[in-house]
Design a protein around this motif. Structure first.
Motif, PDB file in Angstrom:
ATOM      1  N   THR A 198     -17.386 -44.827  82.751  1.00 16.73           N
ATOM      2  CA  THR A 198     -18.190 -43.741  82.190  1.00 16.73           C
ATOM      3  C   THR A 198     -18.888 -42.950  83.284  1.00 16.73           C
ATOM      4  O   THR A 198     -18.887 -41.709  83.288  1.00 16.73           O
ATOM      5  CB  THR A 198     -19.244 -44.305  81.221  1.00 16.73           C
ATOM      6  OG1 THR A 198     -18.582 -44.979  80.145  1.00 16.73           O
ATOM      7  CG2 THR A 198     -20.113 -43.194  80.654  1.00 16.73           C
ATOM      8  N   ALA A 201     -16.483 -40.805  85.372  1.00 15.35           N
ATOM      9  CA  ALA A 201     -16.068 -39.619  84.622  1.00 15.35           C
ATOM     10  C   ALA A 201     -17.176 -38.572  84.631  1.00 15.35           C
ATOM     11  O   ALA A 201     -16.909 -37.376  84.822  1.00 15.35           O
ATOM     12  CB  ALA A 201     -15.711 -40.015  83.193  1.00 15.35           C
ATOM     13  N   GLU A 202     -18.431 -38.999  84.444  1.00 18.32           N
ATOM     14  CA  GLU A 202     -19.559 -38.068  84.468  1.00 18.32           C
ATOM     15  C   GLU A 202     -19.714 -37.416  85.848  1.00 18.32           C
ATOM     16  O   GLU A 202     -20.084 -36.239  85.956  1.00 18.32           O
ATOM     17  CB  GLU A 202     -20.854 -38.794  84.100  1.00 18.32           C
ATOM     18  CG  GLU A 202     -20.977 -39.128  82.628  1.00 18.32           C
ATOM     19  CD  GLU A 202     -22.344 -39.713  82.293  1.00 18.32           C
ATOM     20  OE1 GLU A 202     -23.300 -39.487  83.070  1.00 18.32           O
ATOM     21  OE2 GLU A 202     -22.450 -40.388  81.256  1.00 18.32           O
ATOM     22  N   LEU A 203     -19.417 -38.182  86.892  1.00 13.54           N
ATOM     23  CA  LEU A 203     -19.530 -37.661  88.257  1.00 13.54           C
ATOM     24  C   LEU A 203     -18.301 -36.860  88.672  1.00 13.54           C
ATOM     25  O   LEU A 203     -18.200 -36.411  89.812  1.00 13.54           O
ATOM     26  CB  LEU A 203     -19.746 -38.827  89.236  1.00 13.54           C
ATOM     27  CG  LEU A 203     -21.044 -39.616  89.043  1.00 13.54           C
ATOM     28  CD1 LEU A 203     -21.034 -40.870  89.906  1.00 13.54           C
ATOM     29  CD2 LEU A 203     -22.261 -38.761  89.368  1.00 13.54           C
ATOM     30  N   GLU A 204     -17.347 -36.731  87.758  1.00 13.45           N
ATOM     31  CA  GLU A 204     -16.118 -35.969  87.962  1.00 13.45           C
ATOM     32  C   GLU A 204     -15.266 -36.537  89.091  1.00 13.45           C
ATOM     33  O   GLU A 204     -14.521 -35.831  89.763  1.00 13.45           O
ATOM     34  CB  GLU A 204     -16.443 -34.488  88.224  1.00 13.45           C
ATOM     35  CG  GLU A 204     -17.192 -33.828  87.068  1.00 13.45           C
ATOM     36  CD  GLU A 204     -17.545 -32.377  87.345  1.00 13.45           C
ATOM     37  OE1 GLU A 204     -17.153 -31.858  88.405  1.00 13.45           O
ATOM     38  OE2 GLU A 204     -18.210 -31.769  86.500  1.00 13.45           O
ATOM     39  N   PHE A 205     -15.398 -37.847  89.286  1.00  6.84           N
ATOM     40  CA  PHE A 205     -14.556 -38.533  90.263  1.00  6.84           C
ATOM     41  C   PHE A 205     -13.310 -39.087  89.589  1.00  6.84           C
ATOM     42  O   PHE A 205     -12.289 -39.297  90.214  1.00  6.84           O
ATOM     43  CB  PHE A 205     -15.345 -39.678  90.915  1.00  6.84           C
ATOM     44  CG  PHE A 205     -14.607 -40.375  92.020  1.00  6.84           C
ATOM     45  CD1 PHE A 205     -14.601 -39.851  93.304  1.00  6.84           C
ATOM     46  CD2 PHE A 205     -13.915 -41.553  91.768  1.00  6.84           C
ATOM     47  CE1 PHE A 205     -13.906 -40.499  94.318  1.00  6.84           C
ATOM     48  CE2 PHE A 205     -13.228 -42.206  92.775  1.00  6.84           C
ATOM     49  CZ  PHE A 205     -13.225 -41.671  94.059  1.00  6.84           C
ATOM     50  N   ASN A 207     -10.522 -38.831  86.417  1.00  9.24           N
ATOM     51  CA  ASN A 207      -9.908 -37.955  85.426  1.00  9.24           C
ATOM     52  C   ASN A 207     -10.001 -38.642  84.063  1.00  9.24           C
ATOM     53  O   ASN A 207      -9.336 -39.659  83.841  1.00  9.24           O
ATOM     54  CB  ASN A 207      -8.448 -37.688  85.784  1.00  9.24           C
ATOM     55  CG  ASN A 207      -7.754 -36.783  84.768  1.00  9.24           C
ATOM     56  OD1 ASN A 207      -8.339 -36.378  83.770  1.00  9.24           O
ATOM     57  ND2 ASN A 207      -6.508 -36.451  85.041  1.00  9.24           N
ATOM     58  N   PRO A 208     -10.815 -38.120  83.141  1.00  9.93           N
ATOM     59  CA  PRO A 208     -10.980 -38.792  81.848  1.00  9.93           C
ATOM     60  C   PRO A 208      -9.697 -38.827  81.025  1.00  9.93           C
ATOM     61  O   PRO A 208      -9.563 -39.629  80.106  1.00  9.93           O
ATOM     62  CB  PRO A 208     -12.073 -37.970  81.157  1.00  9.93           C
ATOM     63  CG  PRO A 208     -12.012 -36.625  81.797  1.00  9.93           C
ATOM     64  CD  PRO A 208     -11.609 -36.872  83.229  1.00  9.93           C
ATOM     65  N   GLN A 243     -25.894 -41.404  87.627  1.00  7.44           N
ATOM     66  CA  GLN A 243     -25.778 -40.634  86.385  1.00  7.44           C
ATOM     67  C   GLN A 243     -27.030 -39.791  86.152  1.00  7.44           C
ATOM     68  O   GLN A 243     -26.938 -38.625  85.751  1.00  7.44           O
ATOM     69  CB  GLN A 243     -25.552 -41.577  85.204  1.00  7.44           C
ATOM     70  CG  GLN A 243     -24.181 -42.212  85.158  1.00  7.44           C
ATOM     71  CD  GLN A 243     -24.081 -43.259  84.061  1.00  7.44           C
ATOM     72  OE1 GLN A 243     -24.713 -44.311  84.125  1.00  7.44           O
ATOM     73  NE2 GLN A 243     -23.289 -42.961  83.028  1.00  7.44           N
ATOM     74  N   LYS A 246     -27.041 -36.803  88.500  1.00  5.87           N
ATOM     75  CA  LYS A 246     -26.067 -35.806  88.058  1.00  5.87           C
ATOM     76  C   LYS A 246     -26.619 -34.995  86.880  1.00  5.87           C
ATOM     77  O   LYS A 246     -26.521 -33.760  86.860  1.00  5.87           O
ATOM     78  CB  LYS A 246     -24.768 -36.505  87.650  1.00  5.87           C
ATOM     79  CG  LYS A 246     -23.706 -35.597  87.044  1.00  5.87           C
ATOM     80  CD  LYS A 246     -23.088 -34.673  88.070  1.00  5.87           C
ATOM     81  CE  LYS A 246     -21.920 -33.911  87.470  1.00  5.87           C
ATOM     82  NZ  LYS A 246     -21.244 -33.047  88.464  1.00  5.87           N
ATOM     83  N   ARG A 247     -27.217 -35.681  85.920  1.00  5.56           N
ATOM     84  CA  ARG A 247     -27.756 -34.992  84.745  1.00  5.56           C
ATOM     85  C   ARG A 247     -28.945 -34.105  85.128  1.00  5.56           C
ATOM     86  O   ARG A 247     -29.091 -32.997  84.595  1.00  5.56           O
ATOM     87  CB  ARG A 247     -28.162 -36.016  83.690  1.00  5.56           C
ATOM     88  CG  ARG A 247     -26.977 -36.752  83.085  1.00  5.56           C
ATOM     89  CD  ARG A 247     -27.412 -37.993  82.329  1.00  5.56           C
ATOM     90  NE  ARG A 247     -26.254 -38.779  81.899  1.00  5.56           N
ATOM     91  CZ  ARG A 247     -26.323 -40.027  81.461  1.00  5.56           C
ATOM     92  NH1 ARG A 247     -27.503 -40.632  81.395  1.00  5.56           N
ATOM     93  NH2 ARG A 247     -25.239 -40.678  81.104  1.00  5.56           N
ATOM     94  N   LEU A 250     -27.557 -30.953  86.710  1.00  2.85           N
ATOM     95  CA  LEU A 250     -27.003 -30.052  85.698  1.00  2.85           C
ATOM     96  C   LEU A 250     -28.122 -29.351  84.929  1.00  2.85           C
ATOM     97  O   LEU A 250     -28.029 -28.161  84.615  1.00  2.85           O
ATOM     98  CB  LEU A 250     -26.107 -30.834  84.736  1.00  2.85           C
ATOM     99  CG  LEU A 250     -24.773 -31.343  85.288  1.00  2.85           C
ATOM    100  CD1 LEU A 250     -24.065 -32.211  84.256  1.00  2.85           C
ATOM    101  CD2 LEU A 250     -23.888 -30.152  85.676  1.00  2.85           C
TER     102      LEU A 250
END
Length: 258
Positions: A198, A201-205, A207-208, A243, A246-247, A250
């Motif tokens: 999870t 994926a949130e860190l865009e490392f 590919n979901p 996480q 990152k949030r 954003l």
């Protein structure tokens, strides 16, 4: 003095034999018989094709009690949830980068860890063996050095070989070392891997759309290192902090976003 006079039966009770996706019920019964001859009693069955079954009862002979108390699980993760060490029995695979143990060394590892928590030996389907996903739930592999010109070993025979080695190591229990760490359980590791997927994926490392390939490699990486409970907590704390950062980033870029 008989060797069994001072051997701790609790060690054998903490070692489970896990059979995954077994096709033929007779093999389950034969495996139960192989276990009982060596003093093992904890049988776990993951999604067996047919069980219970009269063929399993017949092949078990006088090991019906092992079958009667066998636990049936829907997934391998469920069968390993409370274990701290799972060894997958498999032929050597070039695509799997993992420590491969011989049966005698595997027996010592299992007995060492069994002093503190349940451990498991995992056997795959009779035809296809263990899948990559199943091997990803194991920390080490075990390979039986069979004849390379004919290495097809019956499931129950493989269970017998490993069960024998465990019993021999148990009888020589005085040389069994103490566990080196407070290892994380299978359930704790699975929660960590879920959190890791999870977060990546949130860190865009990650590919979901196709996370499985990278996650399998990460599972193998952490399986090689073995993780203690405290280390899992540290890693999850790092993931949570990443996480959060990152949030926050954003949110700073899009203050009006909800």
């Amino acid at each position: 003095m008989n060797h069994t006079d001072s051997a701790d039966p609790k060690l054998l009770a903490n070692i489970r034999i896990v059979l995954t996706r077994t096709s033929h019920p007779g093999n389950i019964g034969a495996a139960a018989r192989a276990m009982k001859t060596m003093g093992l009693s904890q049988l776990y069955l993951v999604a067996p094709a047919v069980f219970p079954n009269s063929q399993a009862d017949a092949m078990a002979a006088s090991a019906g009690d092992v079958l009667a108390q066998a636990r049936v699980c829907a997934t391998l993760a469920e069968a390993l949830a409370d274990t701290t060490l799972a060894l997958g029995v498999s032929a050597r695979r070039r695509d799997i980068v993992a420590e491969v143990l011989t049966p005698p060394i595997a027996a010592i590892r299992l007995l060492t860890e069994a002093q503190a928590a349940p451990v498991a030996l995992v056997f795959g389907n009779e035809t296809s063996g263990m899948s990559n996903e199943e091997l990803g739930l194991c920390q080490r592999l075990v390979t039986i050095a069979a004849n390379p010109d004919y290495s097809s070993l019956n499931l129950a025979a493989a269970v017998q070989v490993l069960s024998y080695e465990i019993r021999q190591a148990w009888l020589g229990h005085a040389s069994t070392p103490q566990p080196e760490m407070d290892a994380a359980t299978g359930d704790e590791l699975e929660r960590f891997y879920g959190h890791l997927e999870t977060a990546l994926a949130e860190l865009e490392f990650l590919n979901p759309g196709s996370p499985s390939k990278l996650m399998l490699k990460l599972r193998r990486l952490f399986a090689r290192t073995r993780l203690a409970k405290e280390e899992v907590n540290i890693l999850r704390g790092i993931l949570t902090a990443a996480q959060g950062a990152k949030r926050a980033a954003l949110s700073a870029r899009n203050p009006d976003a909800k």
